[in-house]
Motif scaffolding. Structure first.
Motif, mmCIF file in Angstrom:
data_model
loop_
_atom_site.group_PDB
_atom_site.id
_atom_site.type_symbol
_atom_site.label_atom_id
_atom_site.label_comp_id
_atom_site.label_asym_id
_atom_site.label_seq_id
_atom_site.Cartn_x
_atom_site.Cartn_y
_atom_site.Cartn_z
ATOM 1 N N TYR A 247 0.855 -1.177 0.000
ATOM 2 C CA TYR A 247 0.000 0.000 0.000
ATOM 3 C C TYR A 247 0.894 1.231 0.000
ATOM 4 O O TYR A 247 1.925 1.262 0.679
ATOM 5 N N LYS B 245 1.757 5.481 0.121
ATOM 6 C CA LYS B 245 1.426 6.819 0.590
ATOM 7 C C LYS B 245 2.587 7.742 0.249
ATOM 8 O O LYS B 245 3.730 7.296 0.094
ATOM 9 N N THR B 246 2.285 9.006 0.070
ATOM 10 C CA THR B 246 3.351 9.970 -0.098
ATOM 11 C C THR B 246 4.077 10.123 1.230
ATOM 12 O O THR B 246 3.490 9.918 2.299
ATOM 13 N N ALA C 81 1.022 7.816 8.508
ATOM 14 C CA ALA C 81 0.021 8.317 7.568
ATOM 15 C C ALA C 81 -0.800 9.428 8.204
ATOM 16 O O ALA C 81 -1.198 9.338 9.362
ATOM 17 N N TYR C 82 -1.043 10.480 7.437
ATOM 18 C CA TYR C 82 -1.857 11.645 7.779
ATOM 19 C C TYR C 82 -1.133 12.675 8.628
ATOM 20 O O TYR C 82 -1.709 13.712 8.944
ATOM 21 N N SER D 289 1.589 13.369 4.752
ATOM 22 C CA SER D 289 1.899 12.011 4.290
ATOM 23 C C SER D 289 0.565 11.332 3.980
ATOM 24 O O SER D 289 -0.139 10.874 4.889
ATOM 25 N N ALA D 290 0.219 11.284 2.700
ATOM 26 C CA ALA D 290 -1.139 10.936 2.292
ATOM 27 C C ALA D 290 -1.202 9.603 1.556
ATOM 28 O O ALA D 290 -0.454 9.387 0.597
ATOM 29 N N PRO D 291 -2.092 8.709 1.965
ATOM 30 C CA PRO D 291 -2.306 7.469 1.209
ATOM 31 C C PRO D 291 -2.770 7.776 -0.209
ATOM 32 O O PRO D 291 -3.527 8.723 -0.448
ATOM 33 N N VAL D 292 -2.294 6.952 -1.154
ATOM 34 C CA VAL D 292 -2.662 7.134 -2.566
ATOM 35 C C VAL D 292 -3.027 5.780 -3.163
ATOM 36 O O VAL D 292 -2.627 4.731 -2.659
ATOM 37 N N ASP E 160 -10.163 5.541 4.149
ATOM 38 C CA ASP E 160 -8.750 5.357 4.487
ATOM 39 C C ASP E 160 -8.184 4.257 3.595
ATOM 40 O O ASP E 160 -8.491 3.080 3.772
ATOM 41 N N LEU F 299 -5.420 3.008 3.600
ATOM 42 C CA LEU F 299 -4.507 2.119 4.328
ATOM 43 C C LEU F 299 -5.225 1.255 5.359
ATOM 44 O O LEU F 299 -4.578 0.600 6.177
#
Length: 315
Positions: A163, A165-166, A234-235, A246-249, A279, A281
């Motif tokens: 998974y 995330k940035t 994350a987040y 820090s964002a999930p993509v 979410d 993630l």
């Protein structure tokens, strides 16, 4: 006198709410606190039971920044903590952010939030594998996405789901839910992936930290799987010139990325993304999604935890 807010029955003094933390966007501390409450549910889920390391930047990203893992002075008695063992010194205590009042307290300190890949109940026994893809200029997150797709397929060949995330900074993080495994073994496996990627994509990827090798390429940092290392959760907001997260993509977003702005997310963009995607993630929170590393013995309760404690996180 600082305003007092009551969060789930806890009285919290909030300071300097009008202070501008990100001059480029005019973002104030009050807006940062509001953001943290907006994303509290998924953020707390990913923080749960993981000892915190803080990067504090109380005067904004251009001011003094300092990294701490010990419980800060003045921490309220109701904020939960956990003992973290060390191999060469006495155990220390670190903060756990288990509920909304604790999160608001931490946000008032102005912090990035970093966690290890293990929980406080089993130090050094990882339930996640992480690969930090860090671009060396002039490479950007666009090159990270190309490397990430190769890693996604390579992990899938071993029965593992990745998974993305940035990082909220320059790069991309890949996280994999795994059955509980000693951190040293996870690090070793992650290193084999980085070495394989560098061999398969020699014009794109390096697996060594040597700075001279990194311009124009993506460094795959496998070392964050070590028990002593931490990664931005994350987040979390990052201490960058603008309030990036820090964002999930999605993997479609990774595949379609042709310029860095496409995978750069400001804090104001996260609530709409959560409304649209949920979410991304959340599978990391489901024990049934965890898979063994190749060659791992059957999963069992940890008996010999790694005794090192967290140190400075990488970017």
């Amino acid at each position: 006198m600082s305003p007092i807010t009551v969060v789930e029955g806890r009285r919290l003094p909030l300071t300097n709410l009008d202070k501008v933390l990100y001059p480029g966007t005019g973002t104030t501390k009050g807006e940062v606190l509001h953001y943290c409450t907006t994303v509290a549910d998924p953020l707390l889920a990913h923080l749960h039971d993981r000892p915190l390391s803080f990067l504090r930047y109380p005067d904004g990203p251009d001011g003094q920044r300092f990294f701490t893992k010990n419980v800060p002075p003045g921490t309220p008695s109701w904020v939960k903590t956990c003992e973290v063992p060390h191999s060469t010194s006495a155990p220390t205590r670190q903060v756990l952010l288990q509920d909304l009042p604790a999160l608001v307290w931490a946000a008032n300190l102005v912090v990035e939030l970093h966690t290890p890949q293990w929980k406080c109940q089993a130090p050094g026994i990882a339930d996640r594998l992480v690969l930090d893809l860090d671009p060396g200029a002039p490479a950007t997150i666009v090159e990270c996405c190309a490397a990430a797709q190769w890693l996604h397929d390579r992990l899938a060949a071993d029965g593992l789901d990745a998974y993305a995330k940035t990082s909220g900074s320059k790069g991309l993080h890949l996280t994999v839910p795994i059955e509980p495994t000693p951190s040293e073994r996870v690090t070793a496996y992650a290193k084999t992936l980085a070495v394989e990627a560098a061999a398969a994509l020699p014009d794109l990827v390096v697996h060594k930290m040597t700075k001279a090798l990194r311009p124009g390429k993506v460094f795959i940092d496998f070392s964050q799987n070590a028990a002593a290392k931490t990664t931005a959760v994350a987040y979390t907001l990052r201490a960058r010139p603008t309030p990036t997260v820090s964002a999930p993509v999605t993997w479609d977003e990774v595949a379609e990325c042709t310029e860095p702005r496409q995978l750069t997310f400001l804090f104001s963009e996260i609530a709409p993304r959560l409304a649209r995607h949920g979410d991304l993630l959340v599978p990391l929170l489901d024990p049934d999604r965890a898979r063994p590393l190749p060659g791992s013995p059957p999963s069992r309760a940890p008996t010999a935890p790694d005794r090192r404690g967290p140190t400075r996180s990488s970017t």
